[in-house]
Scaffold this motif. Structure first.
Motif, PDB file in Angstrom:
ATOM      1  N   ASP A  96       0.851  -1.192   0.000  1.00 25.10           N
ATOM      2  CA  ASP A  96       0.000   0.000   0.000  1.00 25.10           C
ATOM      3  C   ASP A  96       0.882   1.236   0.000  1.00 25.10           C
ATOM      4  OD1 ASP A  96      -2.210  -1.533   0.096  1.00 25.10           O
ATOM      5  OD2 ASP A  96      -2.925  -0.841   2.056  1.00 25.10           O
ATOM      6  N   ASP A  98       0.408   3.972   1.402  1.00 22.96           N
ATOM      7  CA  ASP A  98       0.402   4.728   2.665  1.00 22.96           C
ATOM      8  C   ASP A  98       1.359   4.168   3.707  1.00 22.96           C
ATOM      9  OD1 ASP A  98      -0.864   2.442   3.436  1.00 22.96           O
ATOM     10  OD2 ASP A  98      -2.827   3.358   3.683  1.00 22.96           O
ATOM     11  N   GLN A 100       1.310   1.504   5.403  1.00 21.61           N
ATOM     12  CA  GLN A 100       0.761   0.786   6.553  1.00 21.61           C
ATOM     13  C   GLN A 100       1.391  -0.596   6.647  1.00 21.61           C
ATOM     14  OE1 GLN A 100      -3.634   1.434   5.897  1.00 21.61           O
ATOM     15  NE2 GLN A 100      -3.483   1.704   8.089  1.00 21.61           N
ATOM     16  N   ARG A 199       0.570  -3.951  11.763  1.00 25.09           N
ATOM     17  CA  ARG A 199       0.162  -2.967  10.761  1.00 25.09           C
ATOM     18  C   ARG A 199       0.199  -1.587  11.377  1.00 25.09           C
ATOM     19  NH1 ARG A 199      -2.427  -2.593   5.677  1.00 25.09           N
ATOM     20  NH2 ARG A 199      -4.276  -1.280   5.627  1.00 25.09           N
ATOM     21  N   ARG A 202      -1.630   4.797   9.037  1.00 27.40           N
ATOM     22  CA  ARG A 202      -1.290   5.513   7.813  1.00 27.40           C
ATOM     23  C   ARG A 202      -0.228   6.564   8.087  1.00 27.40           C
ATOM     24  NH1 ARG A 202      -3.411   7.297   3.237  1.00 27.40           N
ATOM     25  NH2 ARG A 202      -4.574   5.675   2.203  1.00 27.40           N
TER      26      ARG A 202
HETATM   27 MG    MG Z   1      -4.160   2.175   4.180  1.00 27.93          MG
END
Ligand code: MG
Ligand code: UDP
Length: 318
Positions: A96, A98, A100, A199, A202
């Motif tokens: 991703d 972002d 994450q 995780r 963001r």
């Molecule tokens: Mg995300």
């Protein structure tokens, strides 16, 4: 011996101007220390901010960057498919934008790849910056899906995963238009293994998902991988017919032995409304499946590319 092998890192981006450069920096830093070539595929999924411009700049500076610019927003699933179609590496890693999913885990994925695994997926042990409700609904969704479907779609796994060459080729062969990628990744099988990770929140920007998109995503997942809702109609039909039959016997014998009694308007109303509702519900469910059949038969491409830069500009525009 790995110098000639190349990993393609696929990054779908939708309005990610705040994180693109950071993302590029972190991925390239990881690859500075490992013995693999890098192909960095940024798929711009119709962003309306400066995402495309920033990726354009990156691919001017660095020939390892492949820029796939889709003609509009097609959704993350289609963006990932575009990356899978156009990559040239010996394995793919989906990330991703972002951040994450930490790129620093890539060496661990590669270790598994070297051990002969094909389908290595990240499992989130903790998720920061996400609401309790989102986590709970996600949990319920995956456990329901697992019970309903033919394939074992791992719970708490996202799209953060590494796929070997043969897994990529298998996925390229799947013709369906409606793509619930997590399900497809599980469906192709091969040697599958999980890597646990935490995780992060963001790094900047906003999530693109809201409860409505998640709800639609859930319907997509269920209808793509299970026909149980359709079968439910048959089972309920059998049960209701049986109950009605017994009730008919009761009504009939009452009429026979005690004479006809005209009361019973409320119960009749209830039965009518209940069955009417049930029929509409199942019509709706059949409609969901029919709509999917309709979409598949149109056989439209999954995405349209507006522009491709680098990797010798692949096959011009389509
Ligand atoms: Mg995300
Ligand atoms: N994304 C995309 N197209 C979309 C929505 C999202 O390519 O229509 C990308 C987005 O840029 C990000 C990834 O998919 O790289 C995950 O999106 P997001 O972070 O919004 O989802 P979350 O992490 O909250 O599940």
């Amino acid at each position: 011996m790995n110098e000639n092998r190349k990993i393609s890192v696929l990054i779908p981006c939708f309005n990610e101007e705040e994180v693109i450069e950071e993302c590029y920096r972190r991925v390239t830093t990881v690859f500075a220390d490992i013995n693999y070539h890098l192909e960095l595929v940024f798929i711009n999924d119709g962003s309306s901010d400066r995402t495309a411009e920033l990726i354009g700049e990156l691919c001017m500076q660095d020939k390892r960057v492949l820029f796939v610019d889709l003609s509009r927003n097609f959704g993350k699933e289609a963006a990932m498919s575009a990356g899978i179609d156009l990559m040239t590496g010996d394995a793919a890693l989906i990330l991703d934008a972002d951040l994450q999913d930490p790129p620093e885990l890539i060496p661990e994925f590669i270790k598994m790849l070297e051990q002969g695994y094909d389908n290595i997926y990240g499992v989130r042990t903790e998720r920061e910056g996400e609401s309790w409700i989102k986590l709970k609904t996600a949990e319920i969704f995956y456990s329901v899906l697992k019970k309903m479907s033919f394939v074992d779609i791992p719970q708490n796994a996202g799209d953060f995963r590494m796929l070997s060459k043969r897994t990529i080729e298998a996925i390229r062969k799947l013709p369906e238009r409606q793509r619930f990628m997590k399900g497809l990744f599980a469906w192709v099988g091969f040697n599958t293994v999980a890597i646990e990770y935490k995780r992060d929140a963001r790094s900047a920007g906003e999530t693109k998902w809201n409860y409505w998109t998640l709800w639609n995503f859930a319907i997509e997942g269920i209808t793509s991988f299970s026909t149980l809702p359709l079968r439910l109609a048959s089972y309920l039909g059998i049960i209701i017919s049986f109950v009605s039959f017994v009730y008919a016997l009761i009504v009939f014998s009452q009429a026979l032995f005690f004479g006809v009694d005209v009361a019973g308007y409320p119960s009749q109303m209830v039965v009518m409304l209940f069955l009417g509702g049930l029929q509409l519900l199942f019509l709706g469910i059949i409609g969901e499946y029919l709509g999917r059949v309709f979409n598949e038969t149109k056989d439209r491409p999954l995405y349209m590319t507006k522009k491709i830069i680098n990797q010798s500009d692949v096959a011009e525009l389509n």
